[in-house]
Design a protein around this motif. Structure first.
Motif, short mmCIF file in Angstrom:
data_model
loop_
_atom_site.label_atom_id
_atom_site.label_comp_id
_atom_site.label_asym_id
_atom_site.label_seq_id
_atom_site.Cartn_x
_atom_site.Cartn_y
_atom_site.Cartn_z
N ARG A 734 0.76 -1.19 0.10
CA ARG A 734 -0.02 0.00 0.05
C ARG A 734 0.91 1.32 -0.07
NH1 ARG A 734 -1.76 -3.96 3.00
NH2 ARG A 734 -0.44 -3.39 4.81
N LEU A 735 0.38 2.07 -0.75
CA LEU A 735 1.23 3.78 -0.90
C LEU A 735 0.71 4.54 0.27
CD1 LEU A 735 1.24 4.06 -4.70
CD2 LEU A 735 2.66 2.67 -3.31
N LEU A 736 1.45 4.45 1.13
CA LEU A 736 1.12 5.42 2.61
C LEU A 736 1.01 6.89 2.13
CD1 LEU A 736 2.89 3.61 5.40
CD2 LEU A 736 0.55 3.37 4.66
N LYS A 737 2.03 7.31 1.37
CA LYS A 737 2.33 8.79 0.91
C LYS A 737 2.01 8.84 -0.95
CE LYS A 737 2.81 10.20 5.20
NZ LYS A 737 1.65 11.11 5.96
N TYR A 745 8.39 10.84 -8.85
CA TYR A 745 9.34 11.19 -9.98
C TYR A 745 10.65 10.47 -9.85
CZ TYR A 745 6.20 15.05 -9.68
OH TYR A 745 4.96 15.91 -9.74
N PRO A 746 11.31 10.35 -10.91
CA PRO A 746 10.70 10.49 -12.36
C PRO A 746 10.12 9.50 -12.81
CG PRO A 746 13.07 9.36 -12.31
CD PRO A 746 12.65 9.78 -10.77
N ASN A 747 9.64 8.38 -12.07
CA ASN A 747 8.59 7.34 -12.32
C ASN A 747 7.34 7.46 -11.74
OD1 ASN A 747 10.58 6.08 -14.41
ND2 ASN A 747 11.86 6.07 -12.50
N LYS A 748 6.30 7.16 -12.31
CA LYS A 748 5.09 7.29 -11.32
C LYS A 748 4.93 5.71 -11.22
CE LYS A 748 0.66 8.55 -10.14
NZ LYS A 748 0.84 9.55 -8.88
N ILE A 749 4.64 5.58 -9.74
CA ILE A 749 4.63 4.17 -9.15
C ILE A 749 3.35 3.89 -8.82
CG2 ILE A 749 5.41 2.69 -7.25
CD1 ILE A 749 7.66 3.81 -9.15
N TYR A 773 11.21 10.60 10.24
CA TYR A 773 11.26 9.81 9.02
C TYR A 773 9.70 9.78 8.56
CZ TYR A 773 15.83 7.75 10.63
OH TYR A 773 17.16 7.81 10.85
N THR A 774 9.65 9.69 7.35
CA THR A 774 8.32 9.57 6.42
C THR A 774 8.37 7.83 6.29
OG1 THR A 774 8.16 11.85 5.84
CG2 THR A 774 6.83 10.13 4.80
N ALA A 775 7.13 7.24 6.41
CA ALA A 775 7.02 5.84 5.96
C ALA A 775 6.22 5.81 4.80
CB ALA A 775 6.05 4.99 7.17
N ILE A 776 6.72 5.43 3.76
CA ILE A 776 6.20 5.46 2.39
C ILE A 776 5.30 4.36 1.99
CG2 ILE A 776 6.92 5.96 -0.06
CD1 ILE A 776 7.74 8.12 1.65
N LEU A 777 5.55 3.15 2.38
CA LEU A 777 4.90 1.84 1.93
C LEU A 777 4.66 1.17 3.07
CD1 LEU A 777 7.51 0.62 -0.89
CD2 LEU A 777 5.13 2.08 -1.13
N GLU A 785 -0.19 -7.80 11.16
CA GLU A 785 -0.62 -6.54 11.33
C GLU A 785 0.26 -5.83 10.11
OE1 GLU A 785 -2.50 -4.73 13.24
OE2 GLU A 785 -3.24 -6.63 13.95
N PRO A 786 -0.05 -4.56 9.72
CA PRO A 786 0.70 -4.00 8.70
C PRO A 786 2.00 -3.55 9.11
CG PRO A 786 -1.73 -3.03 8.85
CD PRO A 786 -1.50 -3.99 9.97
N LEU A 787 3.07 -3.52 8.29
CA LEU A 787 4.39 -3.36 8.43
C LEU A 787 4.69 -2.04 7.57
CD1 LEU A 787 6.00 -6.94 8.50
CD2 LEU A 787 5.25 -5.59 10.59
N ASP A 788 4.85 -0.89 8.27
CA ASP A 788 4.92 0.45 7.72
C ASP A 788 6.58 0.74 7.40
OD1 ASP A 788 2.19 0.58 7.61
OD2 ASP A 788 1.98 1.61 9.15
N GLY A 789 7.42 -0.03 8.16
CA GLY A 789 8.93 0.48 8.25
C GLY A 789 9.60 0.08 7.09
N GLY A 790 9.03 -0.47 6.15
CA GLY A 790 9.85 -1.07 4.98
C GLY A 790 10.78 0.02 4.00
N LEU A 791 10.18 1.24 4.03
CA LEU A 791 10.85 2.47 3.47
C LEU A 791 10.47 3.54 4.08
CD1 LEU A 791 12.49 3.67 0.96
CD2 LEU A 791 10.18 3.36 -0.35
#
Length: 835
Positions: A734-737, A745-749, A773-777, A785-791
C-alpha cells in the motif's frame, strides 16, 4: 604354500566425492575406527537447512558413542544470503551442500537431503508445505529412514509450535514426526520397496535446550522427567580435542553464513525429549534397551569377539600387524545375511585395512576436465608403506572398462608409478549437480531417479579400480580420478575431474535492461573444452528484437582458450520481458547452448555447474535522474551491476575511501546489504556518511539484521530494527504517501510495480522510528498487522537519508521491472525540477 584366491571388494567411500586429498590416518585414528567397528547402532538427526544441525550432538554420537550418524537437511539452503561471495539461489545451494559435507568430514557424520528447495523465509508450516509439495517431501524423509535404518531419530525443532518460528524449521520436525509412523508400513510409498525394505525406528526425540523455554532460568525450573540427558563435552585423549572443539570446527565450515565458532571445553549437557517409540529406562542413554552389538545380526557374535581381540592386541607402532586379522574378520562379514549391516561394516573395515597398510593409491588426470570423445593419459601412483606382502594385479578405469594387468610386488615404501589412457565416451554426461539437471518448481527440485534422491552430491564420474593380492586373497580398492597440481602458495591442491562441453558460451549478465529504444552491445564469450574446435555462433532472440550481425565463424586451437564476440541487440518499442541465448553449431551439427560456472573457494572442493546460457532481456519504461553512485559493499549483492544496466555510473568503494570529500562527488551513496552487520570499520565512517547527506547527498541504506549492528544509530535520527518481514512476494503493498515525490518522480509508481516480485517483499523492517522519518509503503503477510517500516525517508540538512528493508537485492538482479522503477526513484530523489 598356495592360497585359494577369494575376492574382496574394497571401496574407498568418501562423504565428499569431489576432489580432496586422500585420507591419511595416524595409528590413534585407526584404533578409533576399529572401536567403531564394534558398534551397530544408527542415529538420524533431522532439521531444515545447512547450519541448523547441532554439530555437538552429531560429533558425540559419531565419535563418543561410535554410532552410524547422519544429518538429514530437508533443503540445501538456496534461499539464504552469502557473506563471502556473489553466489545466490542454486549456486548458493551448491556451496552450502559442500559446506555441510566438509562439516560432516570433521564431526564424523553422513549427509542426506530431500528434494525440497529453500524458497526463503516462511512464517508457517502450512505455507511451507503448500510450496514444497508435502507429500513428495514426506516421501523423501521416509525414503531416507528406510535407506539409512536409524534406531534413533532426533529432531532439531519442535513439531508442536507451528507459527512460532521459521516454517521450514517446524515443518522439518512435523515431517519427521509423521514419517516415524509410516516407514514401517509397506503400503506407504510402496514403490520404494523395490530398492529398500520397510523399517521401523525404535524411538524419536526432540533436541531441546534452554532457548526453547525462553530463558535458562525457566529451563532449570522445568520438569525434565521426559528428557534424556548426557554430557556432550567429553574429551578424546587420542585426538587431543574435546567433543565441543570438534563440533566448533565442523560448524565453522558454514562460512558463507558467517557461522565461525570458537571451540569450548568442559562438561556440557545435551537434552533430548522423548516423543515416540520405546521409552528408554535409563534416561542418560538414548540407546538404552537397543541391541547395538554384533549379536543383533545373525552370525555376528563371533565377529564381535574377534573385533574385541583386535582392539586388545592393536599395536600403535605397527598397525599393519592387524591386517591379517582384519582380512579374516572381513571374510566373516561378507558371509552375513543382513545386507544393511554387511555393507556398512564392509565400508568401515575396508578403510581400516587400507590405513593399516599405509596404502596410497591415486590416479590423476593431466587436466581438470575433458570433453566427450577426448582421450587423456592418466598418471597412477601406488605405495604400500608396510612390510606386508602386497601384489598389484590390475588397474581398471571405470565405467569405460579400460584395464591393464600387472604382476608387481609393492615393496615396503617403494613408489609404484604408471600411466593409462582412456577415452571419454561421446555420449558422456556433463558434470553438474544432479538435482539441477531438470527445471524444478519454486519449492521442489526435479529428480526422477529414486536412487539419487537424498544423496548429497554426484558420484565420481570416472574411477580407478586397483586389484591387489593380499594373504592369497584378491581385494579391490576404488578411488575417483582427480586433478592434482602444485600451487606455489598452497602446495598440493586437488580438483575434481569433470566432463565439460566442447564449446561453452557465456553472456556477461543474467539480465539485460533496456531503459530506452537504443540498442545495446551484447558480448558472448566462447570457451573451448578441447583442442581444435570450429563452429558457427549466433544469438537467438525473440520476435520484435533485432540482432546484428547474424552469426560469427568460431575457430579455437587450444583447450581452455576463449574468444569474445560482439552483437548489437535492439529492443522493441513497448515494455517487454523475454530471453536470449547464444548458440554454437559445430562441424558435426551438434549444437551447444551451455554455460559453465565454476565455484571455487578454499574451504570446499571446486564445483562445476553446466547450465542453460540464456539471459533475460527487459525493455523497460524507466527514467533516471543523477548519474554517479558510490557503493559500499556489505555481505555481497549485485545491485551495482543492476544500476549500471539502467545508465548509472557506479563505483564500488572500500570503506577506507569514504571521506566526505570523496563522497560529495557522487549523486548517491548506497550501502549494500548487511554492511552494518559485516563491515567492521563502518562504525568509523558513519559520521562521514551523515555529513555527506547534510551537504546535499542522498544516502540509501539497504537491509541489515537486527543484530549485531556495528553503529549506535543507523540514521541521522533514531530507528530500531525488528525481525519483522513480509515473506509473501505477492503480498499487497500500500502507498502510504501517494503524493510523495519518491512515488512520482521520475517514474509514477503504481500497484503494477509490485507485480512479479521474487521470494519475499522484505525483511528486518524497522519496528520503531523517529517522527522525522516518513513511512512510504506498507505491507504484511496474511492475517498479520501492517508493517510500515520497510521504506523510511528523512531529510537531513540539504540531503536525503533512506532506510529500506525491501529486498532489492533479490528483485533487481533477475530483472523485476517495477523494482527497477522504484529504486531509480530512490536514487533520483531531489534531482529533478518540480512541476
Amino acid at each position: 604354500m598356495k592360497y585359494i584366491i577369494r575376492t574382496i571388494v574394497l571401496f574407498l567411500f568418501m562423504q565428499a566425492l569431489s576432489a580432496q586429498a586422500p585420507q591419511k590416518l595416524n595409528a590413534g585414528e585407526i584404533y578409533l575406527k576399529i572401536q567403531k567397528l564394534n558398534f551397530l547402532g544408527t542415529v538420524l538427526y533431522v532439521a531444515a537447512h545447512p547450519d541448523d544441525e547441532n554439530t555437538r550432538l552429531i560429533s558425540y554420537f559419531s565419535n563418543a558413542v561410535n554410532a552410524n550418524t547422519a544429518y538429514l537437511s530437508i533443503t540445501r539452503g538456496d534461499g539464504g544470503q552469502n557473506l563471502i561471495g556473489p553466489e545466490v539461489g542454486n549456486e548458493l545451494g551448491v556451496m552450502r551442500t559442500q559446506e555441510l559435507l566438509q562439516a560432516r568430514s570433521i564431526d564424523g557424520g553422513k549427509q542426506f537431503f530431500t528434494r525440497a528447495n529453500d524458497f526463503g523465509y516462511s512464517k508457517h508450516p502450512d505455507e511451507t508445505f503448500a510450496i514444497w509439495n508435502k507429500k513428495e517431501v514426506l516421501s523423501d524423509v521416509v525414503w531416507t529412514i528406510r535407506k539409512f535404518k536409524p534406531d534413533v531419530i532426533i529432531n532439531r525443532f519442535d513439531h508442536r509450535s507451528p507459527g512460532s518460528t521459521h516454517g521450514h524449521h517446524t515443518g522439518s520436525a512435523m515431517l519427521s514426526f509423521e514419517a516415524f509412523d509410516l516407514t514401517g508400513n509397506p503400503n506407504i510409498y510402496p514403490e520404494q520397496l523395490k530398492f529398500v525394505d520397510a523399517w521401523q525406528p525404535k524411538r524419536l526425540f526432540f533436541n531441546t535446550s534452554w532457548w526453547f523455554y525462553g530463558s535458562q532460568e525457566k529451563f532449570e525450573e522445568a520438569d525434565k522427567s521426559n528428557l534424556v540427558s548426557f554430557d556432550a563435552g567429553i574429551y578424546y585423549p587420542i585426538l587431543g580435542k574435546s567433543n565441543t572443539e570438534i563440533a566448533a570446527e565442523a560448524r565453522s565450515m558454514h562460512k558463507c553464513q558467517g557461522f565461525g565458532s570458537t571451540g569450548s571445553r568442559g562438561s556440557e549437557n545435551e537434552y533430548i525429549e522423548f516423543l515416540k517409540g520405546d521409552k528408554p529406562s535409563n534416561m542418560n542413554d538414548p540407546f538404552d534397551g537397543i541391541n547395538t552389538t554384533w549379536s543383533r545380526v545373525q552370525g555376528g557374535v563371533q565377529i564381535g569377539k574377534e573385533v574385541d581381540f583386535l582392539i586388545k592386541d592393536f599395536d600403535f607402532a605397527r598397525p599393519y600387524l592387524s591386517v591379517k586379522k582384519l582380512i579374516n574378520i572381513r571374510t566373516m562379514i561378507v558371509n552375513l545375511k543382513d545386507e544393511h549391516w554387511k555393507n556398512i561394516k564392509l565400508q568401515e573395515i575396508d578403510e581400516i585395512i587400507k590405513q593399516c597398510l599405509g596404502l596410497y593409491a591415486e590416479t590423476t588426470s593431466p587436466n581438470p576436465s575433458a570433453s566427450p570423445g577426448e582421450t587423456l593419459k592418466t598418471r597412477i601412483e601406488i605405495i604400500n608403506r608396510s612390510p606386508i606382502d602386497l601384489k598389484l594385479t590390475s588397474i581398471n578405469i571405470l565405467p569405460v572398462n579400460v584395464k591393464s594387468n600387472f604382476d608387481s610386488i609393492l615393496a615396503n615404501n617403494i613408489d609404484f608409478a604408471s600411466t593409462m589412457e582412456f577415452t571419454v565416451p561421446k555420449n558422456a554426461s556433463f558434470s553438474s549437480p544432479y538435482w539441477l539437471d531438470k527445471k524444478g518448481t519454486l519449492g521442489m527440485y526435479t529428480v526422477d531417479d529414486q536412487l539419487l534422491r537424498g544423496t548429497p552430491e554426484n558420484k565420481s564420474l570416472y574411477n580407478a579400480e586397483y586389484a591387489f593380492e593380499l594373504y592369497g586373497k584378491e581385494f579391490k580398492l576404488t578411488s575417483p580420478i582427480v586433478y592434482k597440481t602444485n600451487d606455489q602458495v598452497k602446495g598440493e591442491t586437488y580438483e575434481p575431474f569433470e566432463i565439460m562441453p566442447a564449446f561453452s558460451v557465456k553472456l556477461l549478465s543474467d539480465v539485460f535492461i533496456f531503459p530506452d529504444e537504443l540498442s545495446k552491445e551484447i558480448l558472448v564469450v566462447v570457451k573451448a573444452g578441447k583442442d581444435n574446435v570450429k563452429g558457427s555462433l549466433e544469438l537467438c532472440h525473440p520476435n520484435g528484437w533485432t540482432v546484428s550481425p547474424k552469426s560469427y565463424a568460431v575457430e579455437i586451437d587450444k583447450k581452455g582458450a576463449e574468444q569474445t564476440f560482439k552483437f548489437e541487440l535492439a529492443p522493441p518499442a513497448d515494455q517487454e520481458e523475454n530471453y536470449i541465448v547464444p548458440l554454437i553449431m559445430d562441424q558435426d551439427s551438434v549444437s551447444y547452448t551451455n554455460t559453465v560456472k565454476i565455484i571455487k573457494y578454499d574451504h570446499i572442493p571446486t564445483q562445476t555447474l553446466v547450465s542453460d546460457a540464456s539471459s533475460k532481456v527487459v525493455k523497460l519504461d524507466i527514467k533516471i535522474k543523477g548519474k554517479t553512485v558510490a557503493y559500499i559493499m556489505g555481505a555481497g549483492d549485485k545491485i551495482p551491476e543492476s544500476l549500471e544496466q539502467i545508465g548509472y555510473e557506479v563505483d564500488i568503494l572500500e570503506i577506507d575511501e569514504a571521506s566526505v570529500e570523496k563522497l560529495i562527488q557522487y549523486d548517491a551513496l548506497i550501502i549494500g546489504i548487511r554492511a552494518y552487520n559485516t563491515v567492521d570499520r563502518i562504525q568509523f565512517y558513519q559520521d562521514n556518511f551523515l555529513e555527506y547527506v547534510n551537504q546535499g547527498g542522498t544516502m540509501i541504506v539497504q537491509y541489515n539484521t537486527s543484530r549485531p549492528v556495528l553503529v549506535d544509530q543507523l540514521g541521522p535520527y533514531p530507528l530500531e530494527l525488528s525481525r519483522d518481514r513480509v515473506t509473501d512476494e505477492n503480498a499487497e503493498v500500500r502507498l502510504l504517501k501517494p503524493d510523495h515525490e519518491v512515488l512520482n518522480y521520475p517514474n509514477k509508481i503504481t500497484s503494477k510495480d509490485f507485480e512479479n516480485w521474487q521470494q519475499e517483499r522484505g525483511l528486518y523492517f524497522p519496528g520503531k522510528w523517529d517522527n522525522k522519518y516518513t513511512a512510504i509503503l506498507s505491507s504484511n503477510d496474511i492475517n498479520e498487522e501492517p508493517l510500515d517500516g520497510g521504506l523510511l525517508i528523512a531529510t537531513y540538512g540539504k540531503g536525503y537519508y533512506i532506510y529500506t528493508g525491501y529486498s532489492w537485492f533479490r528483485e533487481l538482479p533477475p530483472g523485476v521491472a517495477g523494482a527497477y522503477r522504484i529504486f531509480a526513484n530512490l536514487v533520483s530523489i531531489g534531482k529533478y525540477d518540480r512541476p
